[in-house]
Every structure is written in structure tokens, then in C-alpha cells.
Design a protein around this motif. Structure first.
Motif, PDB file in Angstrom:
ATOM      1  N   ARG A  83       0.842  -1.188   0.000  1.00 52.03           N
ATOM      2  CA  ARG A  83       0.000   0.000   0.000  1.00 52.03           C
ATOM      3  C   ARG A  83       0.882   1.245   0.000  1.00 52.03           C
ATOM      4  O   ARG A  83       1.880   1.321   0.695  1.00 52.03           O
ATOM      5  CB  ARG A  83      -0.899  -0.001   1.245  1.00 52.03           C
ATOM      6  CG  ARG A  83      -1.799   1.221   1.352  1.00 52.03           C
ATOM      7  CD  ARG A  83      -2.723   1.065   2.544  1.00 52.03           C
ATOM      8  NE  ARG A  83      -3.698   2.153   2.577  1.00 52.03           N
ATOM      9  CZ  ARG A  83      -3.622   3.199   3.385  1.00 52.03           C
ATOM     10  NH1 ARG A  83      -2.594   3.321   4.207  1.00 52.03           N
ATOM     11  NH2 ARG A  83      -4.546   4.130   3.377  1.00 52.03           N
ATOM     12  N   LEU A  90      -6.573  -2.207  13.674  1.00 52.24           N
ATOM     13  CA  LEU A  90      -6.620  -0.975  12.888  1.00 52.24           C
ATOM     14  C   LEU A  90      -6.945   0.229  13.768  1.00 52.24           C
ATOM     15  O   LEU A  90      -6.358   1.312  13.615  1.00 52.24           O
ATOM     16  CB  LEU A  90      -7.665  -1.098  11.780  1.00 52.24           C
ATOM     17  CG  LEU A  90      -7.383  -2.120  10.678  1.00 52.24           C
ATOM     18  CD1 LEU A  90      -8.660  -2.438   9.908  1.00 52.24           C
ATOM     19  CD2 LEU A  90      -6.311  -1.602   9.730  1.00 52.24           C
ATOM     20  N   ASP A 107     -12.020   2.413   2.546  1.00 52.84           N
ATOM     21  CA  ASP A 107     -10.654   2.510   2.030  1.00 52.84           C
ATOM     22  C   ASP A 107      -9.896   1.200   2.293  1.00 52.84           C
ATOM     23  O   ASP A 107      -8.785   1.021   1.823  1.00 52.84           O
ATOM     24  CB  ASP A 107      -9.904   3.722   2.596  1.00 52.84           C
ATOM     25  CG  ASP A 107      -9.915   3.807   4.107  1.00 52.84           C
ATOM     26  OD1 ASP A 107     -10.261   2.815   4.770  1.00 52.84           O
ATOM     27  OD2 ASP A 107      -9.586   4.891   4.639  1.00 52.84           O
ATOM     28  N   LEU A 108     -10.542   0.282   3.016  1.00 56.32           N
ATOM     29  CA  LEU A 108     -10.020  -1.071   3.198  1.00 56.32           C
ATOM     30  C   LEU A 108     -11.198  -2.036   3.176  1.00 56.32           C
ATOM     31  O   LEU A 108     -12.226  -1.782   3.818  1.00 56.32           O
ATOM     32  CB  LEU A 108      -9.268  -1.203   4.528  1.00 56.32           C
ATOM     33  CG  LEU A 108      -8.797  -2.618   4.887  1.00 56.32           C
ATOM     34  CD1 LEU A 108      -7.733  -3.103   3.904  1.00 56.32           C
ATOM     35  CD2 LEU A 108      -8.254  -2.674   6.315  1.00 56.32           C
ATOM     36  N   VAL A 113      -1.901  -5.768   5.473  1.00 51.55           N
ATOM     37  CA  VAL A 113      -2.182  -4.345   5.257  1.00 51.55           C
ATOM     38  C   VAL A 113      -1.074  -3.463   5.835  1.00 51.55           C
ATOM     39  O   VAL A 113      -1.213  -2.246   5.901  1.00 51.55           O
ATOM     40  CB  VAL A 113      -3.554  -3.939   5.841  1.00 51.55           C
ATOM     41  CG1 VAL A 113      -4.662  -4.700   5.159  1.00 51.55           C
ATOM     42  CG2 VAL A 113      -3.618  -4.133   7.353  1.00 51.55           C
ATOM     43  N   TYR A 136      -5.977   3.715   7.720  1.00 50.34           N
ATOM     44  CA  TYR A 136      -7.299   3.359   7.223  1.00 50.34           C
ATOM     45  C   TYR A 136      -8.378   3.969   8.111  1.00 50.34           C
ATOM     46  O   TYR A 136      -8.274   3.964   9.337  1.00 50.34           O
ATOM     47  CB  TYR A 136      -7.449   1.838   7.186  1.00 50.34           C
ATOM     48  CG  TYR A 136      -6.509   1.172   6.220  1.00 50.34           C
ATOM     49  CD1 TYR A 136      -6.736   1.235   4.851  1.00 50.34           C
ATOM     50  CD2 TYR A 136      -5.389   0.483   6.673  1.00 50.34           C
ATOM     51  CE1 TYR A 136      -5.871   0.631   3.956  1.00 50.34           C
ATOM     52  CE2 TYR A 136      -4.517  -0.129   5.787  1.00 50.34           C
ATOM     53  CZ  TYR A 136      -4.760  -0.053   4.429  1.00 50.34           C
ATOM     54  OH  TYR A 136      -3.894  -0.654   3.550  1.00 50.34           O
ATOM     55  N   LEU A 196     -11.112   5.030  13.303  1.00 47.64           N
ATOM     56  CA  LEU A 196     -11.570   4.008  12.380  1.00 47.64           C
ATOM     57  C   LEU A 196     -13.052   3.696  12.575  1.00 47.64           C
ATOM     58  O   LEU A 196     -13.544   3.602  13.703  1.00 47.64           O
ATOM     59  CB  LEU A 196     -10.780   2.717  12.593  1.00 47.64           C
ATOM     60  CG  LEU A 196     -11.261   1.533  11.734  1.00 47.64           C
ATOM     61  CD1 LEU A 196     -10.645   1.584  10.352  1.00 47.64           C
ATOM     62  CD2 LEU A 196     -10.973   0.201  12.412  1.00 47.64           C
ATOM     63  N   ALA A 235     -10.636   1.316  -2.741  1.00 44.48           N
ATOM     64  CA  ALA A 235     -10.375   0.537  -1.527  1.00 44.48           C
ATOM     65  C   ALA A 235      -9.137  -0.331  -1.699  1.00 44.48           C
ATOM     66  O   ALA A 235      -8.852  -0.822  -2.797  1.00 44.48           O
ATOM     67  CB  ALA A 235     -11.572  -0.335  -1.191  1.00 44.48           C
ATOM     68  N   ARG A 236      -8.430  -0.518  -0.613  1.00 44.80           N
ATOM     69  CA  ARG A 236      -7.397  -1.537  -0.553  1.00 44.80           C
ATOM     70  C   ARG A 236      -8.108  -2.835  -0.209  1.00 44.80           C
ATOM     71  O   ARG A 236      -8.835  -2.908   0.777  1.00 44.80           O
ATOM     72  CB  ARG A 236      -6.383  -1.193   0.539  1.00 44.80           C
ATOM     73  CG  ARG A 236      -5.215  -2.168   0.665  1.00 44.80           C
ATOM     74  CD  ARG A 236      -4.408  -2.231  -0.599  1.00 44.80           C
ATOM     75  NE  ARG A 236      -3.042  -2.668  -0.367  1.00 44.80           N
ATOM     76  CZ  ARG A 236      -2.275  -3.177  -1.313  1.00 44.80           C
ATOM     77  NH1 ARG A 236      -2.755  -3.314  -2.529  1.00 44.80           N
ATOM     78  NH2 ARG A 236      -1.038  -3.525  -1.062  1.00 44.80           N
ATOM     79  N   TYR A 282     -13.234   0.509   7.230  1.00 48.34           N
ATOM     80  CA  TYR A 282     -12.976  -0.899   6.908  1.00 48.34           C
ATOM     81  C   TYR A 282     -14.304  -1.641   6.795  1.00 48.34           C
ATOM     82  O   TYR A 282     -15.130  -1.583   7.709  1.00 48.34           O
ATOM     83  CB  TYR A 282     -12.089  -1.525   7.976  1.00 48.34           C
ATOM     84  CG  TYR A 282     -12.028  -3.039   7.949  1.00 48.34           C
ATOM     85  CD1 TYR A 282     -11.985  -3.750   6.755  1.00 48.34           C
ATOM     86  CD2 TYR A 282     -11.990  -3.771   9.135  1.00 48.34           C
ATOM     87  CE1 TYR A 282     -11.929  -5.137   6.735  1.00 48.34           C
ATOM     88  CE2 TYR A 282     -11.921  -5.155   9.131  1.00 48.34           C
ATOM     89  CZ  TYR A 282     -11.912  -5.832   7.933  1.00 48.34           C
ATOM     90  OH  TYR A 282     -11.865  -7.209   7.917  1.00 48.34           O
TER      91      TYR A 282
END
Length: 275
Positions: A15, A55, A91-92, A208, A21, A62, A128-129, A24
């Protein structure tokens, strides 16, 4: 797992540096819902919840949603969960599905991978990842499932190829001895135990590139006394009566463990610290 299946622990493009992040979203079936880690009365935790906690330790702002529902096939995850996931603008995202398909008589690896790849493509296109996973050798977890090994290998190969096309990291649990250790699984041998969910969350955290994440999740567990002979046969009979029989009964009736169920966490919410 065969020697041909041996691959690096995590595949994919790192990434790009940036903010932690913030949103999620987890898509999938019972493993992502958290079966085996808690219960329906007290609440399910599971690896996705545990990853969200990792996270949130990096970014307390988050927000996390879990759209997974037990019993869902890959096509159902695609049809039911992708649009709501995109609406949450993650974004995840984690996408884990396909095991329920493996156990169906008309399993088609190309079809299953097609559903997974469609989700990879849509989520990555939205910014998004995405992280996904391959599966361990079910024949080493459930001896009666040894005929399914070629299906697992075909599904894993397809997942790797699809993930590579979209820059999706793949968490490779299958290449490590711990992944087929009985302590990683609950008594039904289909769902991760709390220890298994903990290990998988740590694997995803490394995928990640969370600060402090490492490959400790790959380490073998302490030696475990093997069960053989009559004790092993008796254990298989108990498993058939307690778990395989009811599962087959649902299939024959056209039922699923997820019938009538909805996502446990359909909206983005802050992550509370674990007690």
C-alpha cells in the motif's frame, strides 16, 4: 498442502504511504462473521473484528462494518454484499468466500473465482485496498474431505491469479503447519477457533502493513499429541453424528445456516476497545 502449493506468505503490491485506514468493510461468510469466536447469545468476535481492533489501535477514528453472513456462497456474497459495501466507501475491504462452494456437488472453480474477481475489481476501482485469502488443505482438517483437495488447489490458484490482476494482497495461511492444527479449529472443523481467528487477524494485519505487525502468526504451535487407532475412529464417528449429519440434513432440505439472517454490523461504527 502439496509442494506445488507453496508460495510466499503475503502476495500483492504494498500500500502506498498515506493516512491510516478510516473505513474498513468486511465481506464474506461465517468465518468473517466470526463463528467459532463467541456465540450468538453473547456476540461473535471473529478475525475481522479482531483486525478492526488492530486498525483502531493505529487510528482511533476508524469505522468498521461487517456484512458477512454465515452459509453464503461466493455468488451470494457478490450479489448481496458488494453494493452495500461500495455504498460505505471503504478505504479497506476484506473479501473471503468460497469454502461453502467447495462443499457443493456442482462446484465450479472458474465461476467462484469470477465472483471473487468481480468484487476485487469493483472495490479497488472505488479506491479501496482489498485483501483476500487462500484456503488450507481441508483433507488434513477433515479426513473425509480428502476428495475435495483438487477443488481447494484449483480455487487457490484462481484466487491468486485474480488477486494479482488487481493488486490484491493474498494472505497465504495454507503453507503453514498451524493452519491444519486441530487447535486452530472448533469441534465442527469448519470454523476457526478463537486462536484461529486471532492468528488470521494477525495475518491480515501484516497484509495491510500495520505498524508492529510481523510474521509471528506463521509460527507452529507447541507439539500436540496425535490421536490414532480406536480413539481416532471414535472421534470421527462423533464428528459425523454431531456436525456432518446435521449439515447434510440442511443440504437435503435446501436449507442454509444463514437462512433468515442479516449482517451483524451493516453500518460503519466506531470500534470499541476490547475489555
Amino acid at each position: 498442502m502439496s509442494s506445488a502449493e507453496h508460495v510466499p506468505r503475503v502476495l500483492g503490491v504494498p500500500r502506498a504511504p498515506g493516512l491510516p485506514y478510516e473505513r474498513y468493510v468486511a465481506l464474506g461468510d461465517s468465518q468473517t462473521e466470526g463463528l467459532g469466536d463467541g456465540d450468538d447469545a453473547t456476540g461473535l468476535r471473529g478475525w475481522a473484528d479482531r483486525l478492526a481492533e488492530h486498525l483502531a489501535a493505529v487510528n482511533p477514528q476508524l469505522q468498521y462494518a461487517n456484512l458477512a453472513v454465515r452459509g453464503r456462497l461466493a455468488g451470494q456474497v457478490h450479489a448481496e454484499q458488494l453494493a452495500p459495501a461500495l455504498a460505505l466507501r471503504p478505504d479497506l475491504a476484506t473479501v473471503v468466500a468460497g469454502v461453502n462452494d467447495l462443499m457443493r456437488p456442482r462446484f465450479d472453480a472458474v465461476e467462484v473465482v469470477g465472483h471473487l474477481e468481480a468484487m476485487f475489481a469493483a472495490l479497488t476501482a472505488a479506491g479501496a485496498r482489498v485483501v483476500t485469502v487462500t484456503f488450507p488443505d481441508v483433507g488434513k482438517i477433515v479426513p473425509l474431505a480428502r476428495p475435495l483437495r483438487p477443488r481447494v488447489y484449483a480455487l487457490n490458484a484462481g484466487i491468486r491469479a485474480a488477486a494479482a490482476r488487481h493488486g490484491v494482497p493474498v494472505v497465504e495461511t495454507a503453507g503453514h503447519a498451524f493452519a491444519v492444527d486441530p487447535r486452530i479449529w472448533t469441534e465442527d472443523r469448519l470454523h476457526l477457533s478463537p486462536l484461529g481467528h486471532e492468528r488470521f487477524a494477525a495475518a491480515a494485519a501484516q497484509a495491510v502493513q500495520l505498524p508492529g505487525a510481523d510474521d509471528g502468526w506463521t509460527r507452529p504451535l507447541p507439539p500436540y499429541p496425535a490421536v490414532a487407532g480406536r480413539r481416532a475412529a471414535a472421534a470421527e464417528l462423533r464428528w459425523i453424528a454431531a456436525h456432518l449429519g446435521p449439515w447434510l440434513g440442511r443440504r437435503l432440505r435446501g436449507r442454509s445456516s444463514g437462512d433468515g439472517r442479516t449482517a451483524k454490523r451493516p453500518q460503519l461504527l466506531a470500534v470499541s476497545p476490547t475489555p
